[in-house]
Enzyme design. Structure first.
Site, mmCIF file in Angstrom:
data_model
loop_
_atom_site.group_PDB
_atom_site.id
_atom_site.type_symbol
_atom_site.label_atom_id
_atom_site.label_comp_id
_atom_site.label_asym_id
_atom_site.label_seq_id
_atom_site.Cartn_x
_atom_site.Cartn_y
_atom_site.Cartn_z
ATOM 1 N N ARG A 76 9.884 3.304 -2.544
ATOM 2 C CA ARG A 76 10.843 2.192 -2.522
ATOM 3 C C ARG A 76 12.223 2.666 -2.930
ATOM 4 N NH1 ARG A 76 7.874 -2.423 -2.276
ATOM 5 N NH2 ARG A 76 5.713 -2.296 -2.942
ATOM 6 N N LYS A 218 -7.879 5.404 5.477
ATOM 7 C CA LYS A 218 -7.056 4.420 6.184
ATOM 8 C C LYS A 218 -6.039 5.183 7.037
ATOM 9 C CE LYS A 218 -5.664 0.816 3.819
ATOM 10 N NZ LYS A 218 -5.085 0.047 2.674
#
Length: 479
Positions: A76, A218
């Site tokens: 971020r 994933k």
């Protein structure tokens, strides 16, 4: 509790569904595996949720799988002096290592030195789930200078995605490591690893897990697509995580990649889960859109092992209806006259192993002789998965003395799991298989079933026997 569909359903638990009564309703509606998202769950909540699922499992007398989904690295930008800025296409914008909260329309602090060290000139940086796009024009001296390609509003702590950059860090963060150890302590059945980039990420997790849970990779990074086959081979299962995959790759490529991943997993006999926004509109509405139903049906037609609900069951207003809708779509697809042809068309040759050869032969025998079911004895779960790889038209019943094995098989296509003691001899093996097939409602007196097992009995990974048995009037068997 017997399902009449082959595709399994994963339901994410959250504020709308973590109470025990709701978990039971979801299981009755069709949820086979529950996902606990460690991005939002504390360790106390993890243990509490596992206890509630196990209590429901005991009441229903039906094995339920639990998947702990690790958060993975969250990249971020830091804060802006005024909370947000508006970036305009064509302007210059810098992400740097100067630690302060005074970001402005010209620069912002990026608290990830590994990004600054890894980005090359020309690499794209996607911000806020891909809504904004930057292109690196100069890198060095602790900063990335960029040109804004697609602008918009950028506020504090928005996510950064790097589709063109291979980061030197592993997929397991410090938080993930602590969550992983706690999940293993809670005896969950599956661990999902987020943002896998390379096969080594799976190896790192396997060293910690040491067989105590299945490892599900994933696939949500372009870098993972480049080494997909290696990752599939090293993983116990794959999740097609379409959310971040659709941020870092052009959206129009995601459906093709989904098909490619499902087919590759079927070829290698690895369970594959299709996830993200499958019934998104059911977060706020009791019925899905036609397009969402079509999306779920495509995954089922392709032979995916499971389809997953995220916010629909975790925080939506209609979690039970979402699970029930998914179950109804799967049943409808599997009853369609084209279903078997589509499943068969994507069939691949068995691998050169005794287990695969026996599984392929068993499917052919069961379908040719119109047997009632295929019963497979499996200690580790591997024989059950190889039987499912064949996608037979006949039901598969997996018998195992190991409760953790049958819970883990809850995610696998078409498998009905029953815990039972190991057979003591061949006669007991036949009897036990026939009785269970009869009691579970898969066979009637006079029916025949196929039985596969490893001889000597109870030897993991030694499947080498196929037998056909009759179910007698009393439910016992004879061969």
């Amino acid at each position: 509790m017997r399902r009449i569909r082959r595709a399994k359903i994963l339901a994410t638990l959250g504020p709308a569904s973590h109470e025990e009564t709701m978990i039971e309703e979801l299981a009755k509606a069709g949820a086979d595996v529950f996902r606990i998202n460690m991005s939002h769950a504390s360790h106390d909540l993890l243990h509490q949720t596992v206890r509630r699922i196990r209590a429901v499992e005991a009441r229903l007398g039906h094995p339920i799988g639990i998947l702990a989904d690790l958060q993975g690295p969250k990249l971020r930008v830091w804060k802006f002096a005024e909370g947000a800025v508006n970036l305009v296409a064509g302007q210059k914008f810098t992400l740097d290592s100067e630690q302060n909260d005074q970001g402005n329309a010209e620069r912002v602090y990026l608290p990830h030195p590994e990004i600054i060290e890894s980005v090359s000139v020309g690499d794209r940086l996607l911000l806020d789930d891909g809504k904004l796009q930057l292109k690196a024009t100069k890198v060095g001296n602790g900063a990335i200078e960029t040109e804004v390609i697609y602008g918009g509003k950028l506020s504090d702590k928005k996510g950064v995605s790097l589709p063109d950059t291979l980061l030197p860090t592993g997929a397991l963060t410090e938080k993930d490591h602590a969550d992983l150890l706690e999940a293993l302590k809670a005896e969950v059945d599956w661990i999902a690893l987020s943002f896998v980039q390379r096969p080594e990420d799976i190896i790192d997790v396997r060293k910690i897990v040491q067989g105590r849970a299945g490892v599900m990779a994933k696939i949500e990074k372009p870098q993972a697509i480049e080494r997909l086959e290696e990752i599939v081979k090293l993983s116990d299962a794959i999740m097609v995580a379409r959310g971040d995959l659709g941020v870092e790759l052009p959206l129009e490529q995601v459906p093709g990649l989904q098909k490619r991943m499902i087919r590759m997993c079927r070829r290698f006999g690895k369970p594959v889960v299709v996830a993200t926004q499958m019934l998104e509109s059911m977060i706020t509405a009791p019925v899905p859109t036609r397009a969402e139903v079509s999306d779920v049906s495509i995954a089922v037609f392709e032979g995916a092992d499971a389809v997953m609900l995220s916010a629909e069951s975790a925080s939506g207003q209609y979690p039970v209806e979402a699970v029930s809708t998914m179950a109804k779509v799967a049943v409808a697809v599997e009853s369609d006259s084209n279903y078997r042809n589509i499943i068969r068309a994507a069939q691949t040759e068995p691998e050169a192993t005794a287990a695969d050869a026996i599984s392929a032969a068993t499917r052919q025998v069961a379908e040719t002789l119109d047997l009632a079911a295929i019963v497979t004895y499996t200690a580790s779960g591997s024989t059950g998965i190889r039987a499912a790889r064949e996608r037979p038209s006949k039901p598969i019943i997996a018998l195992s003395p190991n409760l953790r094995t049958i819970r883990r098989l809850s995610v696998v296509w078409g498998i009905h799991c029953v815990q039972t003691e190991d057979a003591v001899n061949l006669e007991d093996m036949v009897d036990r298989a026939c009785v269970i097939a009869y009691q579970e409602g898969f066979a009637r007196p006079g029916d025949r079933i196929a039985i596969t097992a490893g001889v000597p009995l109870g030897t993991p990974g030694a499947t080498n026997m196929l037998r056909i048995a009759f179910v007698r009037q009393d439910g016992a068997g004879s061969s």
